[in-house]
Structure formats: C-alpha cells, structure tokens
Design a protein around this motif. Sequence first.
Motif, PDB file in Angstrom:
ATOM      1  N   SER A  29     -43.905 -64.962  -2.638  1.00 32.43           N
ATOM      2  CA  SER A  29     -42.513 -64.781  -2.190  1.00 32.43           C
ATOM      3  C   SER A  29     -41.526 -65.340  -3.213  1.00 32.43           C
ATOM      4  CB  SER A  29     -42.291 -65.455  -0.839  1.00 32.43           C
ATOM      5  OG  SER A  29     -42.264 -66.875  -0.982  1.00 32.43           O
ATOM      6  N   GLY A  30     -41.942 -66.414  -3.903  1.00 34.64           N
ATOM      7  CA  GLY A  30     -41.071 -67.026  -4.905  1.00 34.64           C
ATOM      8  C   GLY A  30     -39.870 -67.738  -4.309  1.00 34.64           C
ATOM      9  N   GLU A  31     -39.865 -67.993  -3.003  1.00 37.39           N
ATOM     10  CA  GLU A  31     -38.725 -68.632  -2.342  1.00 37.39           C
ATOM     11  C   GLU A  31     -39.059 -70.071  -1.967  1.00 37.39           C
ATOM     12  OE1 GLU A  31     -36.465 -64.809  -0.275  1.00 37.39           O
ATOM     13  OE2 GLU A  31     -37.749 -66.109   0.961  1.00 37.39           O
ATOM     14  N   ILE A  32     -38.152 -70.976  -2.310  1.00 32.40           N
ATOM     15  CA  ILE A  32     -38.304 -72.380  -1.923  1.00 32.40           C
ATOM     16  C   ILE A  32     -36.937 -72.917  -1.515  1.00 32.40           C
ATOM     17  CG2 ILE A  32     -40.241 -72.735  -3.522  1.00 32.40           C
ATOM     18  CD1 ILE A  32     -38.273 -74.263  -5.332  1.00 32.40           C
ATOM     19  N   TYR A  33     -36.943 -74.052  -0.806  1.00 35.13           N
ATOM     20  CA  TYR A  33     -35.706 -74.750  -0.468  1.00 35.13           C
ATOM     21  C   TYR A  33     -35.590 -76.007  -1.335  1.00 35.13           C
ATOM     22  CZ  TYR A  33     -34.891 -72.015   3.813  1.00 35.13           C
ATOM     23  OH  TYR A  33     -34.632 -71.006   4.707  1.00 35.13           O
ATOM     24  N   ILE A  34     -34.365 -76.295  -1.775  1.00 36.26           N
ATOM     25  CA  ILE A  34     -34.099 -77.563  -2.429  1.00 36.26           C
ATOM     26  C   ILE A  34     -33.009 -78.285  -1.638  1.00 36.26           C
ATOM     27  CG2 ILE A  34     -34.784 -76.755  -4.721  1.00 36.26           C
ATOM     28  CD1 ILE A  34     -31.831 -76.480  -5.425  1.00 36.26           C
ATOM     29  N   ALA A  35     -33.050 -79.600  -1.714  1.00 37.31           N
ATOM     30  CA  ALA A  35     -32.074 -80.416  -0.984  1.00 37.31           C
ATOM     31  C   ALA A  35     -30.905 -80.749  -1.893  1.00 37.31           C
ATOM     32  CB  ALA A  35     -32.738 -81.683  -0.477  1.00 37.31           C
ATOM     33  N   LYS A  36     -29.696 -80.408  -1.433  1.00 39.09           N
ATOM     34  CA  LYS A  36     -28.467 -80.763  -2.136  1.00 39.09           C
ATOM     35  C   LYS A  36     -27.527 -81.407  -1.135  1.00 39.09           C
ATOM     36  CE  LYS A  36     -28.259 -77.792  -6.186  1.00 39.09           C
ATOM     37  NZ  LYS A  36     -27.433 -76.845  -6.976  1.00 39.09           N
ATOM     38  N   GLY A  37     -27.291 -82.698  -1.360  1.00 37.42           N
ATOM     39  CA  GLY A  37     -26.505 -83.422  -0.367  1.00 37.42           C
ATOM     40  C   GLY A  37     -27.304 -83.499   0.927  1.00 37.42           C
ATOM     41  N   ASN A  38     -26.706 -83.016   1.983  1.00 39.35           N
ATOM     42  CA  ASN A  38     -27.415 -82.996   3.267  1.00 39.35           C
ATOM     43  C   ASN A  38     -27.671 -81.558   3.736  1.00 39.35           C
ATOM     44  OD1 ASN A  38     -24.799 -82.288   3.802  1.00 39.35           O
ATOM     45  ND2 ASN A  38     -24.685 -83.391   5.753  1.00 39.35           N
ATOM     46  N   LYS A  39     -27.807 -80.643   2.758  1.00 38.15           N
ATOM     47  CA  LYS A  39     -28.048 -79.245   3.096  1.00 38.15           C
ATOM     48  C   LYS A  39     -29.285 -78.708   2.383  1.00 38.15           C
ATOM     49  CE  LYS A  39     -23.340 -77.822   4.279  1.00 38.15           C
ATOM     50  NZ  LYS A  39     -22.261 -76.830   4.017  1.00 38.15           N
ATOM     51  N   ALA A  40     -29.920 -77.696   3.016  1.00 40.71           N
ATOM     52  CA  ALA A  40     -31.067 -77.022   2.427  1.00 40.71           C
ATOM     53  C   ALA A  40     -30.593 -75.735   1.768  1.00 40.71           C
ATOM     54  CB  ALA A  40     -32.111 -76.703   3.500  1.00 40.71           C
ATOM     55  N   ILE A  41     -30.819 -75.618   0.467  1.00 43.77           N
ATOM     56  CA  ILE A  41     -30.379 -74.449  -0.295  1.00 43.77           C
ATOM     57  C   ILE A  41     -31.606 -73.593  -0.620  1.00 43.77           C
ATOM     58  CG2 ILE A  41     -29.127 -73.629  -2.303  1.00 43.77           C
ATOM     59  CD1 ILE A  41     -27.489 -75.354  -0.350  1.00 43.77           C
ATOM     60  N   LEU A  42     -31.574 -72.341  -0.196  1.00 41.42           N
ATOM     61  CA  LEU A  42     -32.677 -71.420  -0.470  1.00 41.42           C
ATOM     62  C   LEU A  42     -32.489 -70.816  -1.856  1.00 41.42           C
ATOM     63  CD1 LEU A  42     -35.211 -69.949   0.650  1.00 41.42           C
ATOM     64  CD2 LEU A  42     -33.668 -68.145   1.454  1.00 41.42           C
ATOM     65  N   ILE A  43     -33.513 -70.954  -2.717  1.00 42.64           N
ATOM     66  CA  ILE A  43     -33.424 -70.417  -4.074  1.00 42.64           C
ATOM     67  C   ILE A  43     -34.658 -69.574  -4.388  1.00 42.64           C
ATOM     68  CG2 ILE A  43     -32.046 -72.369  -4.887  1.00 42.64           C
ATOM     69  CD1 ILE A  43     -34.575 -73.361  -6.342  1.00 42.64           C
ATOM     70  N   LYS A  44     -34.539 -68.775  -5.433  1.00 40.59           N
ATOM     71  CA  LYS A  44     -35.626 -67.906  -5.879  1.00 40.59           C
ATOM     72  C   LYS A  44     -36.148 -68.434  -7.211  1.00 40.59           C
ATOM     73  CE  LYS A  44     -37.725 -63.827  -5.097  1.00 40.59           C
ATOM     74  NZ  LYS A  44     -38.339 -63.375  -3.855  1.00 40.59           N
ATOM     75  N   TYR A  76     -32.956 -72.778   7.487  1.00 38.55           N
ATOM     76  CA  TYR A  76     -32.243 -71.555   7.169  1.00 38.55           C
ATOM     77  C   TYR A  76     -31.246 -71.901   6.069  1.00 38.55           C
ATOM     78  CZ  TYR A  76     -29.079 -73.825  10.488  1.00 38.55           C
ATOM     79  OH  TYR A  76     -28.298 -74.738  11.134  1.00 38.55           O
ATOM     80  N   ALA A  77     -30.657 -70.919   5.459  1.00 42.42           N
ATOM     81  CA  ALA A  77     -29.752 -71.170   4.341  1.00 42.42           C
ATOM     82  C   ALA A  77     -28.623 -72.106   4.755  1.00 42.42           C
ATOM     83  CB  ALA A  77     -29.192 -69.852   3.815  1.00 42.42           C
ATOM     84  N   ASN A  78     -28.430 -73.188   3.965  1.00 36.03           N
ATOM     85  CA  ASN A  78     -27.362 -74.174   4.183  1.00 36.03           C
ATOM     86  C   ASN A  78     -27.540 -74.974   5.466  1.00 36.03           C
ATOM     87  OD1 ASN A  78     -25.923 -73.415   1.784  1.00 36.03           O
ATOM     88  ND2 ASN A  78     -25.188 -71.614   2.907  1.00 36.03           N
ATOM     89  N   ALA A  79     -28.775 -75.038   5.966  1.00 28.49           N
ATOM     90  CA  ALA A  79     -29.034 -75.821   7.179  1.00 28.49           C
ATOM     91  C   ALA A  79     -28.837 -77.313   6.894  1.00 28.49           C
ATOM     92  CB  ALA A  79     -30.454 -75.567   7.679  1.00 28.49           C
ATOM     93  N   PRO A  80     -28.249 -78.081   7.837  1.00 24.74           N
ATOM     94  CA  PRO A  80     -28.127 -79.523   7.645  1.00 24.74           C
ATOM     95  C   PRO A  80     -29.492 -80.197   7.729  1.00 24.74           C
ATOM     96  CG  PRO A  80     -27.421 -78.886   9.857  1.00 24.74           C
ATOM     97  CD  PRO A  80     -27.663 -77.626   9.096  1.00 24.74           C
ATOM     98  N   ILE A  81     -29.772 -81.139   6.844  1.00 23.31           N
ATOM     99  CA  ILE A  81     -31.104 -81.750   6.801  1.00 23.31           C
ATOM    100  C   ILE A  81     -30.996 -83.264   6.737  1.00 23.31           C
ATOM    101  CG2 ILE A  81     -32.243 -79.776   5.728  1.00 23.31           C
ATOM    102  CD1 ILE A  81     -31.979 -81.249   3.040  1.00 23.31           C
ATOM    103  N   SER A  82     -32.108 -83.867   7.109  1.00 21.09           N
ATOM    104  CA  SER A  82     -32.269 -85.311   6.954  1.00 21.09           C
ATOM    105  C   SER A  82     -33.597 -85.531   6.264  1.00 21.09           C
ATOM    106  CB  SER A  82     -32.243 -86.003   8.322  1.00 21.09           C
ATOM    107  OG  SER A  82     -32.546 -87.373   8.181  1.00 21.09           O
ATOM    108  N   VAL A  83     -33.578 -86.235   5.124  1.00 24.15           N
ATOM    109  CA  VAL A  83     -34.797 -86.434   4.343  1.00 24.15           C
ATOM    110  C   VAL A  83     -35.542 -87.663   4.832  1.00 24.15           C
ATOM    111  CG1 VAL A  83     -35.734 -86.807   2.036  1.00 24.15           C
ATOM    112  CG2 VAL A  83     -33.728 -85.352   2.343  1.00 24.15           C
ATOM    113  N   ALA A  84     -36.824 -87.461   5.159  1.00 20.85           N
ATOM    114  CA  ALA A  84     -37.653 -88.572   5.646  1.00 20.85           C
ATOM    115  C   ALA A  84     -37.887 -89.558   4.506  1.00 20.85           C
ATOM    116  CB  ALA A  84     -38.980 -88.041   6.169  1.00 20.85           C
TER     117      ALA A  84
END
Length: 361
Positions: A305-320, A352-360
């Motif tokens: 799929s080549g799709e992963i999420y990266i954490a930027k600030g407190n959001k999940a950014i979907l990238i290719k 999901y794209a730009n979802a708010p996240i909390s990093v464990a």
Amino acid sequence: MKNKKNKLGTIIGISIAIVSIALIAYVLQSNKKKNQEKIALVSNNNSTSEILVTTEKAKKESIESFNVLNGTFAAHKQLDYSSDVAGRVLNVKVREGEFVVAGQVLAVIKSDAIGVDLENAQAVYNSALKDKERFESAYSSGGVTQQQLDQVKLALKNAESRLEQIKLRYSDTKIKSTINGFVNKRYVEEGAFVGMGSPLFEIVDISKLNLKISVNEVLITRIKLGDKVDITASALPGKAFTGTVRFIAVKADQSMNFPVEIEIDNKDKTLKAGMFGSATFNSNITEVAPILAIPRSAFVGSVNSGEIYIAKGNKAILIKVIPGRIFGNKVEIISGLSVGDEVITSGQINLYANAPISVAK
C-alpha cells in the motif's frame, strides 16, 4: 341562568386546554434544549478525543539479514493423464498410492469403433499386399505395365499408412505411465464411460524434490547455480538434507524477490511434496549498508500500500512512501520519509487523516 352556567363551563374548559397546550409546549422546548446541549457536548468531546498510538523515529541503520529462507517442497515431476479416446473403462490396473514405472498400463478402455476400424484397415492392407505380389509376378512376364505396378504399390503404401494410424489410435485405449512415480489420484472406476480428455490419473515423482524459495536482491547476488545448500524440513526436526541450486530467476516478482529452486535427492521418499522446508546458505549473515528503514507494522494494510502515518504535533498525518527491500520485520524506505520523522507503529486501525493523537510514553 342555565345558559350562563354553560357559557362559564365552556370558558373554563377552553382555558384549561390552552394552559395544557402551553405547558406541553414548554416541556418539549425544554427537552429539545437539553438534548441539543448533550449533542453539542458529545460532539465537542469527540473532536478533542485523542487516539493512543506508539511511534518510532525514522533512522538509518545497518540491517543483518540471516540467510535462512523458507519455502515449499514441490514434486520433481507431476503428470495428469487423460483419455485420448471415448469408450467404456474395461479395467483399472492401479490403486491410489501405488508405485508405477514408465510403460506400465494404468487402465484399458474399450472402443468398438476403433476396433472395427482396425479390422477394416488390416483387411485392406492384406488385400493390397496380395495385389502387389500378384502384379509384380505379372510384370515380370509382361502381363502388366510399369504404371499399373506403381499404382498397386502406391495403394499398398496408403493402406500401410492408414493401418499404422489406426494402430496408434488403438494403442491409446491402453493408458500407460510415462514416468516412474506414485498414483496420487485416481479419477476413474471400472465400467465408467469416459470421453476424450476425461481426467484419469495423477502420477507424482518424488525421487527428487524442488524447494521453492524467494530471495532478496542482496542475497541473490551471492548465489550461483550448483551451490550446495543445507536443507531442513519443519515436519522432520533434527534431520538434515543437502540441496543443489538448480534455478535462479533473472527477474524479480511483485514482492521484489527472486524465485529460486533447490533440488534435493529424495530416493528414500522421506520428504513429501507440499511440506514446508528451510534453506540455510553458507554465509550466515549478510551485512547491508545503513539504510532508512521502519517497522513493517507501520504500514496501513500491507507493505504494498505504501501508506503510513507520521505524528506531527498532536495529529496523525497520512503520507505515501515508496518501500524497498524487506528484511524480516524491517522495510527499507526509498523515498517519501525523512530521518527523524515520528512514524506511528501501532494504533493505526483507529486513525484517519489529521486525527488527534496521544503518543504512549
């Protein structure tokens, strides 16, 4: 007096009805306001609710690729036999699991039409042969011409050719094995009627087996035809075999690996086709120069799929990204990701794209 009382009662009833309607309207309006406040509260909570994830910084690292590869044993030869003629099965001479040799009759099919054709062809040939002998005798005494003798010889040749063709067709009524092997499947029983192309037997030769594996581009450069390889079978722990590299693909498959086949001598029939096996190459570890790699678990769905999420600030950014080689649970990243990026490695199922996240932590 009575009319005054009736009018008063009517007025009182109307007043009570008006008060009741007003009270009901007030209650409904009050409930609606409370429900709207609840919906707004839930919506507000959802918009700020953070999804718990784990991350790992993307970095360049040296990968150790152990040269132990898994695969499946395949039969050296496997042939499916079908009927070349239509007819009734007179005799089935082998059972499933029985060992047969090349040339052995497996079954006999009766074909009346071919039998009649063979008798007619034989009769025509015998007649043409006698004509030839008679015309040769007559030609020596001047009774026939050379042209007449040549015509008779041609008729004999045609009759002989047709007879051979019918004999070949007749021989097809006897189904014979062309290899040594085991009857793995038998699809026919005596008395059954079969048509042309009907499946009859599956014969498998496991005197040799081929272990089919997939090799990455790093190791494939170190393998050559004829190399000896240590082989083990998951079903036979503690037992070792030696194989020889017999095939190396010149083109990678869709997973960017190269199909390789290793031949194993199996005269004692210890191994079976379909078993799982492992090949260990002579060099235990292949050192790979430092590469940008991330855990395989970081990919959404599959690596392809080549799709992963990266954490930027407190959001999940979907990238290719463009994945490269796979080394166990690590995947090389060719482009689309930078060293230091916070790669989300778990919790993606809820993202999901730009979802708010909390990093464990």
